[in-house]
Each structure stands twice: as C-alpha cells, then as structure tokens.
Enzyme design. Structure first.
Site, PDB file in Angstrom:
ATOM      1  N   HIS A 191     -67.509  26.227  -2.406  1.00 46.72           N
ATOM      2  CA  HIS A 191     -66.930  27.752  -3.000  1.00 46.72           C
ATOM      3  C   HIS A 191     -67.710  29.019  -2.414  1.00 46.72           C
ATOM      4  O   HIS A 191     -67.372  29.999  -2.073  1.00 46.72           O
ATOM      5  CB  HIS A 191     -66.273  27.791  -4.239  1.00 46.72           C
ATOM      6  CG  HIS A 191     -67.347  28.055  -5.269  1.00 46.72           C
ATOM      7  ND1 HIS A 191     -68.254  27.292  -5.710  1.00 46.72           N
ATOM      8  CD2 HIS A 191     -67.779  29.310  -5.877  1.00 46.72           C
ATOM      9  CE1 HIS A 191     -69.122  27.815  -6.579  1.00 46.72           C
ATOM     10  NE2 HIS A 191     -68.899  29.131  -6.688  1.00 46.72           N
ATOM     11  N   LYS A 251     -80.598  27.452 -14.141  1.00 50.46           N
ATOM     12  CA  LYS A 251     -79.888  27.902 -15.298  1.00 50.46           C
ATOM     13  C   LYS A 251     -80.567  28.546 -16.178  1.00 50.46           C
ATOM     14  O   LYS A 251     -81.763  28.298 -16.655  1.00 50.46           O
ATOM     15  CB  LYS A 251     -79.134  26.622 -15.917  1.00 50.46           C
ATOM     16  CG  LYS A 251     -78.428  25.653 -14.884  1.00 50.46           C
ATOM     17  CD  LYS A 251     -77.155  26.336 -14.473  1.00 50.46           C
ATOM     18  CE  LYS A 251     -76.236  25.325 -13.756  1.00 50.46           C
ATOM     19  NZ  LYS A 251     -75.184  26.230 -12.980  1.00 50.46           N
ATOM     20  N   GLU A 311     -78.982  31.893 -12.232  1.00 52.12           N
ATOM     21  CA  GLU A 311     -78.029  31.855 -13.037  1.00 52.12           C
ATOM     22  C   GLU A 311     -78.342  32.172 -14.628  1.00 52.12           C
ATOM     23  O   GLU A 311     -79.261  31.668 -15.189  1.00 52.12           O
ATOM     24  CB  GLU A 311     -77.071  30.578 -13.174  1.00 52.12           C
ATOM     25  CG  GLU A 311     -76.530  30.514 -11.727  1.00 52.12           C
ATOM     26  CD  GLU A 311     -75.463  29.478 -11.877  1.00 52.12           C
ATOM     27  OE1 GLU A 311     -74.237  29.386 -11.917  1.00 52.12           O
ATOM     28  OE2 GLU A 311     -76.140  27.985 -11.874  1.00 52.12           O
ATOM     29  N   LYS A 341     -67.024  32.773  -0.625  1.00 48.83           N
ATOM     30  CA  LYS A 341     -67.627  34.368  -1.193  1.00 48.83           C
ATOM     31  C   LYS A 341     -67.545  35.360   0.060  1.00 48.83           C
ATOM     32  O   LYS A 341     -68.179  35.064   1.089  1.00 48.83           O
ATOM     33  CB  LYS A 341     -68.950  34.459  -1.742  1.00 48.83           C
ATOM     34  CG  LYS A 341     -68.665  33.465  -3.156  1.00 48.83           C
ATOM     35  CD  LYS A 341     -70.257  33.499  -3.759  1.00 48.83           C
ATOM     36  CE  LYS A 341     -70.336  32.723  -4.878  1.00 48.83           C
ATOM     37  NZ  LYS A 341     -69.790  33.201  -6.152  1.00 48.83           N
ATOM     38  N   HIS A 364     -74.569  24.487  -2.174  1.00 49.21           N
ATOM     39  CA  HIS A 364     -74.573  25.992  -2.096  1.00 49.21           C
ATOM     40  C   HIS A 364     -75.808  26.524  -1.418  1.00 49.21           C
ATOM     41  O   HIS A 364     -75.777  27.199  -0.476  1.00 49.21           O
ATOM     42  CB  HIS A 364     -74.328  26.623  -3.374  1.00 49.21           C
ATOM     43  CG  HIS A 364     -73.312  26.099  -4.203  1.00 49.21           C
ATOM     44  ND1 HIS A 364     -71.976  25.755  -3.446  1.00 49.21           N
ATOM     45  CD2 HIS A 364     -72.888  26.110  -5.579  1.00 49.21           C
ATOM     46  CE1 HIS A 364     -71.149  25.322  -4.374  1.00 49.21           C
ATOM     47  NE2 HIS A 364     -71.621  25.424  -5.759  1.00 49.21           N
TER      48      HIS A 364
HETATM   49  C1  BG6 Z   1     -70.832  25.458  -9.225  1.00 48.04           C
HETATM   50  C2  BG6 Z   1     -71.850  24.693  -9.658  1.00 48.04           C
HETATM   51  O1  BG6 Z   1     -70.680  24.659  -7.862  1.00 48.04           O
HETATM   52  O2  BG6 Z   1     -71.282  26.523  -8.797  1.00 48.04           O
HETATM   53  C3  BG6 Z   1     -72.188  25.424 -11.298  1.00 48.04           C
HETATM   54  O3  BG6 Z   1     -71.321  23.399 -10.266  1.00 48.04           O
HETATM   55  C4  BG6 Z   1     -72.480  26.902 -10.964  1.00 48.04           C
HETATM   56  O4  BG6 Z   1     -73.108  24.806 -11.847  1.00 48.04           O
HETATM   57  C5  BG6 Z   1     -71.485  27.495  -9.939  1.00 48.04           C
HETATM   58  O5  BG6 Z   1     -72.843  27.401 -12.204  1.00 48.04           O
HETATM   59  C6  BG6 Z   1     -72.056  28.738  -9.424  1.00 48.04           C
HETATM   60  O6  BG6 Z   1     -71.038  29.388  -8.991  1.00 48.04           O
HETATM   61  P1  BG6 Z   1     -71.002  30.984  -8.758  1.00 48.04           P
HETATM   62  O7  BG6 Z   1     -69.734  31.283  -7.928  1.00 48.04           O
HETATM   63  O8  BG6 Z   1     -70.822  31.391 -10.352  1.00 48.04           O
HETATM   64  O9  BG6 Z   1     -72.198  31.679  -8.393  1.00 48.04           O
END
Ligand code: BG6
Length: 484
Positions: free
Chosen positions: A178, A331, A216, A182, A240
């Site tokens: 995902h 995290k 995060e 963005k 990511h």
């Molecule tokens: C997900 C992870 O793919 O991406 C999560 O499994 C993470 O652990 C998340 O929190 C972060 O996505 P975003 O869009 O909030 O940066």
C-alpha cells in the site's frame, strides 16, 4: 487545482474475506470514497464473500457500521451510504469447499471487468485460485489482488508465486504494497524524474548518504500473533522500506509503465549487498506510561521479535557505489513520521575558510504526515563580522502549495483498487521483485537466528535503541530527528 476523477469501466469486485479487518478498515471505505467521488459507473457491484452465514441485508449492516467507523464523512452522508450499499451483495462461501461457486458465478456479468480480491491469509490463495478457475469464474478481464504478507521468506514467496501462476498470468496478478499507493510515494518519482534540478546530482559523486525513516507511534495491539512471527524486518523493511529505497535509487525508467518501472526497481534490489551483522540494529520497545512493553503485549516474556530495525544498506552499482542507505523503522517511537533525507556532500573547497564551518545541503522528502519537501541551503548569516554561513530551509508544504481543494487526495487503497480496475500494474509488485526482496532479507533473519541475537530494548516514545545512533556515529554521521 482540483483532482480529476476519470470514471472507470463497470466492474464486478469480489472480496474474499469481506468480513475481515482489512476489508472493513481499508477496502470497503476506499470503495465508498471512490463511489462518492463519482468514479464508478452505473451497474458496478461489490460482492462480499466469507464463511459467515448471512444475507445481503446482514452484510450491508456490517458494511454500514464499518463505514461509520472508518470514514469520517459517512455518518453525515446517509444517502450516499444507502446508495453505495445498494450495490453491495454478500455470498457465504468456504474457500476450501466446492459448494456455492455456481451461485457466485451467477452473480457475475459475462463481459465485465472482474476483480477477485484475496483479503485472506496466504494459505487460502491456492484454494481460492484453484476454485475460481475450476468453477469457470474467469473471463478475459479477470484480475486477482493479493495482499501482503506475500510469503514469510523466499521459499514461501516462490511457492505462492508458483501457485498463482498455475491459474493466472502475471499480468492478471496485483500484489499490493500500500506504500506504492500513497500520493507522496508516487511523488518521489515525480520529484526525481520531473525536475532537471535533482537528477544530475543524484549519485555517489554528490550524495554522501541517504536516510529513510518510517517511524510509528502505534504498537502492535490486536495483531500480536502475526507480528510475533513477522517482526519489523518482515512487516516493514522487506516491503515498504524496500519500495522507498527502490524509488530513490532506481535508474530513470524509459516510460512510466509497469514493466519499465518494475524492471528498474528489480535491478536495485538485485544490486543490494548482503548486510553485515554489525550494520544492523534490532530493537524491542519496553513498557512506559502509555502502555505495556512488547513482551507483555505478545504474552511471551522471552520474545526475541524485533519491533525496530535500523540498518546500513549498499546498492552496488555505478550510481551508488560508496553512498550508504540508512534505513530505520519502529513501533511506539516518539512520533509518526516517514521521511527520506538525501544528504549531499560538502562543497569540495570552502572559499570562506575554516571559520565559515562545514555546510552541506539536505533534501528532505516528507511522506507523512505534513507532506512536503524541504531543501536545506547555505546562505550568509546577516550582519557585520565577516563571512559567516548558516543553513536555512527552503520549505514547501504540499497542502499549502496545492491549495485547500487538494488537502485530501485519494488514499492508497482508493488509488490502488482503481488501478486494478483500470488494469494498470505500475504500482504493484511483480513476482520476481518480491522474491528478490526476500532473497536479500532471508540471510539477515537467518543470521539473527543462528547467532541467537536478542533485540536491544528501547523506551516507548523514544527514537529507538541507542545502538542505532552508534551505527551512524561509527561512520561519522548522525540521524536526523524524528519530528511529527
Ligand atoms: C502495514 C504494517 O503494512 O503498514 C503495519 O503491517 C504498519 O505494521 C503499516 O503499521 C503502516 O502503514 P501506514 O500507511 O500507516 O504508514
């Protein structure tokens, strides 16, 4: 400047795992927003599939509740919600059984775009793919969408790719990361390849190093089982952060088309050196005022799963030889902040002498929140007293620059699902790309297991373990701050 909405062709979207967390939190709200934006043509339908026995009305109640919870506009927009729900249906089906597939087939339109979204665990990809094929559910416009985690290691990713390849062509498979959906991540390509300014300097001759931070504040609550098996390396770095690294490091593709872009990304992953053990730091958050520590959260007092990783990577090719890429993610850190900092080298010679100090440019690309770009430039400090230099930011916030009507661009899932319907794979991972990323990740994880490595503790609300600072310090560098 107002975002343009280009309607897609009518489609049937089947969501397997429609009562699950991802469907409720991301997929259905994303579809609702695209519906409200007027991107769906008449006749389009969403078919939720899961094992739970319920009828259309029951499922619509579930979807309504999900929209109310996950879309801030839904409550005050009852009419749109009702219109959206009229296009949503439900069918109970067990992916591992052969009953019910005829009913699904009868709901699908013959010549329409047909997308099957596998919002289920990877163990069900095979049974689903097999039955979709066996029950004659594919047509000429079929696509399948699969979510991360795409495998647990190279062997499992290869097995998944082989399973999907038995039933579908690669051009029909959409593997989601995902981050690629963005808006600001796509902007990395626009900044690099749309401006003459940066590309000539984008190499080891001018760039000292690059920092990629995805910090995060959230923990892992509600996902303990998955996370305990995954850890930050599998959950964030393999996908990511790897994608961000690819977009920053890749050669300019000849065209913005799926294979041209993915070929270049693949070359970057394949050029990555194995990471030396002393170039990687793992961390695990401890408890604090605002919550329990990692081990208490997962209920395993001896857990050695990392909730933080910092590492130094090298892309061994002509462009990047000698320029390290420092990656970190974790995290329960001090702030939510995803930023890429391109740290340029000092000017080769200072005409102002040693007293002027050392000054280097930095390009910061903020992915979230407060999306924008800052270029740190060196100027003369105002006033008398000789030639003293200071660094000042040339700061651009996308929200300010683009105006209020562009404050809420489509979210990642909105973009990606519409790309599936359009048949555009540019922002999806190809099978070989995912395998190459695992091939780089596996030896790192295997090394930890072989050495019995235990992650370093770090305080919740901090910037991570102290050793991550040392990783940089040893190289005479330092991390930029993690700011909200
Ligand atoms: C997900 C992870 O793919 O991406 C999560 O499994 C993470 O652990 C998340 O929190 C972060 O996505 P975003 O869009 O909030 O940066």
């Amino acid at each position: 400047m107002v975002s343009r909405v280009i309607p897609v062709d009518p489609f049937d979207l089947v969501i397997f795992g429609a009562t699950g967390d991802l469907a409720q939190r991301k997929i259905l709200p994303a579809l609702f927003r695209r519906f409200c934006a007027g991107q769906w043509p008449e006749g389009t339908q969403i078919i939720g599939v899961a094992r739970r026995a319920q009828d259309d009305a029951g499922f619509r109640d579930v979807v309504r509740a999900a929209l109310h919870e996950h879309d801030p506009t839904a409550r005050s927009n009852a009419q749109s919600v009702a219109e959206f729900l009229r296009r949503v249906r439900y069918l109970p089906l067990d992916a591992t059984q052969d009953q019910g597939w005829g009913d699904l087939a009868s709901l699908l339109h013959a010549d329409r775009i047909r997308a099957f979204y596998f919002s289920v665990g990877p163990s069900l990809f095979g049974p689903l793919a097999e039955r979709i094929k066996a029950h004659g559910l594919t047509n000429a416009q079929t696509r399948v969408v699969v979510e991360k985690p795409f495998g647990h290691d190279l062997a499992s990713a290869q097995a998944l790719n082989a399973t999907l390849a038995r039933y579908f062509h690669e051009s029909q498979i959409y593997r989601i990361d995902h981050y690629l959906g963005k808006e600001t991540v796509q902007n990395l390509m626009a900044v690099r390849f749309g401006n003459m300014l940066f590309e000539p300097l984008w190499n080891s001759q001018y760039v000292d190093h690059i920092q990629i931070t995805v910090a995060e504040t959230v923990g892992i609550d509600g996902r303990e089982d998955y996370y305990e098996r995954a850890g930050a390396m599998r959950d964030m770095v393999q996908n990511h952060l790897m994608q961000l690294l690819c977009l920053i490091a890749m050669e300019p593709p000849a065209k913005f088309d799926p294979d041209a872009v993915r070929d270049e990304k693949l070359k970057v992953i394949r050029a990555l050196d194995t990471v030396e053990p002393h170039h990687i730091v793992r961390g695990q958050f401890e408890g604090g005022q605002d919550g329990a520590g990692y081990r208490a959260v997962v209920g395993n007092p001896r857990s050695t799963t990392e909730s933080y990783v910092a590492l130094r990577a090298h892309v061994s090719n002509w462009r990047w030889a000698g320029t390290p890429f420092y990656l970190r993610t974790g995290k329960r850190l001090v702030a939510r902040s995803s930023v890429i900092n391109v740290m340029f080298k000092d000017a080769p010679h200072s005409i102002f002498g040693a007293a002027a100090g050392r000054h280097a440019n930095m390009l910061s690309i903020r992915l979230q929140p407060n999306e924008g770009i800052t270029l740190k430039v060196t100027i003369k400090e105002p006033g008398q007293g000789g030639m003293r230099l200071i660094d000042v930011p040339l700061d651009m916030s996308f929200a300010e620059a683009l105006g209020p009507e562009n404050q809420n661009p489509p979210g990642a899932y909105e973009r990606l699902i519409m790309d599936v319907i359009r048949g555009n794979q540019t922002l999806f991972m190809r099978g070989d790309e995912v395998e190459a990323a695992w091939a780089w990740t596996d030896p790192i994880i295997a090394g930890w297991h072989a050495r019995g490595d235990v992650p370093k503790p770090y305080d919740s609300g901090s910037t991570g373990p102290g050793d991550a600072e040392l990783l940089m310090k040893r190289d005479g560098r330092h991390w930029q701050g993690i700011n909200p």
